[in-house]
Design a protein around this motif. Structure first.
Motif, short mmCIF file in Angstrom:
data_model
loop_
_atom_site.label_atom_id
_atom_site.label_comp_id
_atom_site.label_asym_id
_atom_site.label_seq_id
_atom_site.Cartn_x
_atom_site.Cartn_y
_atom_site.Cartn_z
N UNK A 175 0.82 -1.21 0.00
CA UNK A 175 0.00 0.00 0.00
C UNK A 175 0.86 1.27 0.00
N UNK A 176 2.17 1.14 -0.25
CA UNK A 176 3.08 2.28 -0.16
C UNK A 176 2.78 3.38 -1.18
N UNK A 177 2.13 3.05 -2.27
CA UNK A 177 1.80 4.05 -3.29
C UNK A 177 0.30 4.31 -3.38
N UNK A 178 -0.43 3.96 -2.35
CA UNK A 178 -1.88 4.10 -2.39
C UNK A 178 -2.30 5.57 -2.30
N UNK A 179 -3.50 5.83 -2.79
CA UNK A 179 -4.08 7.16 -2.63
C UNK A 179 -4.47 7.33 -1.17
N UNK A 180 -4.71 8.56 -0.76
CA UNK A 180 -5.05 8.83 0.63
C UNK A 180 -6.55 9.08 0.78
N UNK A 181 -7.00 9.01 2.01
CA UNK A 181 -8.38 9.34 2.34
C UNK A 181 -8.36 10.19 3.60
N UNK A 182 -9.27 11.15 3.74
CA UNK A 182 -9.21 12.08 4.87
C UNK A 182 -9.69 11.51 6.21
N UNK A 183 -10.40 10.38 6.19
CA UNK A 183 -10.96 9.80 7.42
C UNK A 183 -10.77 8.29 7.41
N UNK A 184 -10.52 7.69 8.58
CA UNK A 184 -10.39 6.23 8.62
C UNK A 184 -11.73 5.52 8.47
N UNK A 185 -12.81 6.18 8.84
CA UNK A 185 -14.15 5.60 8.71
C UNK A 185 -15.16 6.75 8.71
N UNK A 186 -16.24 6.59 7.97
CA UNK A 186 -17.30 7.59 7.97
C UNK A 186 -18.63 6.90 8.27
N UNK A 187 -19.63 7.70 8.53
CA UNK A 187 -20.94 7.18 8.94
C UNK A 187 -21.51 6.16 7.97
N UNK A 188 -21.30 6.34 6.70
CA UNK A 188 -21.88 5.42 5.72
C UNK A 188 -21.10 4.10 5.58
N UNK A 189 -19.93 4.01 6.22
CA UNK A 189 -19.18 2.75 6.21
C UNK A 189 -19.84 1.78 7.19
N UNK A 190 -20.52 0.81 6.68
CA UNK A 190 -21.24 -0.16 7.51
C UNK A 190 -20.47 -1.48 7.54
N UNK A 191 -20.20 -1.96 8.72
CA UNK A 191 -19.55 -3.26 8.90
C UNK A 191 -20.43 -4.08 9.84
N UNK A 192 -20.83 -5.26 9.38
CA UNK A 192 -21.73 -6.08 10.19
C UNK A 192 -21.45 -7.56 10.00
N UNK A 193 -22.11 -8.36 10.81
CA UNK A 193 -22.02 -9.82 10.74
C UNK A 193 -22.44 -10.34 9.37
N UNK A 194 -23.36 -9.65 8.72
CA UNK A 194 -23.85 -10.07 7.40
C UNK A 194 -22.76 -10.04 6.33
N UNK A 195 -21.68 -9.32 6.58
CA UNK A 195 -20.60 -9.23 5.60
C UNK A 195 -19.54 -10.31 5.79
N UNK A 196 -19.69 -11.14 6.80
CA UNK A 196 -18.77 -12.25 7.01
C UNK A 196 -19.03 -13.32 5.95
N UNK A 197 -18.01 -14.12 5.63
CA UNK A 197 -18.22 -15.19 4.64
C UNK A 197 -19.38 -16.11 5.05
N UNK A 198 -20.22 -16.42 4.09
CA UNK A 198 -21.41 -17.23 4.36
C UNK A 198 -21.27 -18.68 3.90
N UNK A 199 -20.19 -18.98 3.17
CA UNK A 199 -20.02 -20.35 2.69
C UNK A 199 -18.52 -20.67 2.61
N UNK A 200 -18.21 -21.93 2.31
CA UNK A 200 -16.82 -22.38 2.27
C UNK A 200 -16.01 -21.67 1.18
N UNK A 201 -16.63 -21.39 0.05
CA UNK A 201 -15.92 -20.71 -1.03
C UNK A 201 -15.48 -19.32 -0.59
N UNK A 202 -16.38 -18.57 0.03
CA UNK A 202 -16.04 -17.23 0.52
C UNK A 202 -14.97 -17.29 1.61
N UNK A 203 -15.09 -18.25 2.53
CA UNK A 203 -14.09 -18.42 3.58
C UNK A 203 -12.72 -18.77 2.99
N UNK A 204 -12.72 -19.63 1.98
CA UNK A 204 -11.47 -20.03 1.32
C UNK A 204 -10.79 -18.82 0.66
#
Length: 168
Positions: free
Chosen positions: A78-107
């Protein structure tokens, strides 16, 4: 006369002493050298991935993890990545529903160094960057089964650090 402050930071066999009372510093160093074999490095400018900046004329002590953050960004390509002004914003949603739901996703997530990246961010937040504590705490909740959205969020925090790594 003001109150004396004293810090003794110990990591395995390294000790960093800091105080605003010079006599206390000499007394402690004398005690330690009488009881342990030690080498006094005097003015330290780097310890455990933390850069130490002093301006004695202004009585300022600053800490920075610029070098450590740079290494972390390189480790995760990530040494040449673009920057962002905030580490997280209100619209960034992280929940249990985003966890892998099957073996393929887990793999697919097994190839992602999520735990290593979160550990690097935890060290950064603990030492000098409390501004990322909230989001890093969220990452820790899903350490055992992170989804790709979480990896994207981790990279967003790295992009934030890229733009703010010079902060003291």
């Amino acid at each position: 006369m003001g109150v004396s402050s004293y810090f003794l930071i110990l990591y395995v066999d390294d000790i960093l002493l800091a105080t605003n009372a010079l006599s206390l510093l000499h007394e402690t160093k004398s005690f330690l050298s009488e009881n342990f074999e030690m080498k006094d490095i005097k003015n330290t400018s780097f310890v455990l991935g933390i850069d130490i900046h002093r301006d004695r004329s202004k009585k300022i002590l600053g800490l920075s993890q610029r070098s450590y953050i740079t290494k972390v960004l390189e480790r995760f390509q990530m040494q040449n990545c673009s920057t962002t002004p905030c580490p997280i914003i209100k619209s960034d949603k992280l929940s249990q529903n985003q966890c892998p739901q099957n073996d393929l996703e887990r793999h697919k997530m097994e190839a992602v160094p999520y735990a290593l990246a979160v550990g690097s961010l935890m060290y950064t937040q603990t030492c000098t960057r409390p501004d990322i504590s909230f989001v890093v705490g969220m990452f820790g909740r899903f350490q055992s089964n992170p989804g790709f959205d979480y990896w994207t969020a981790v990279k967003k925090v790295m992009r934030y650090l890229q733009g703010t790594k010079d902060l003291n």
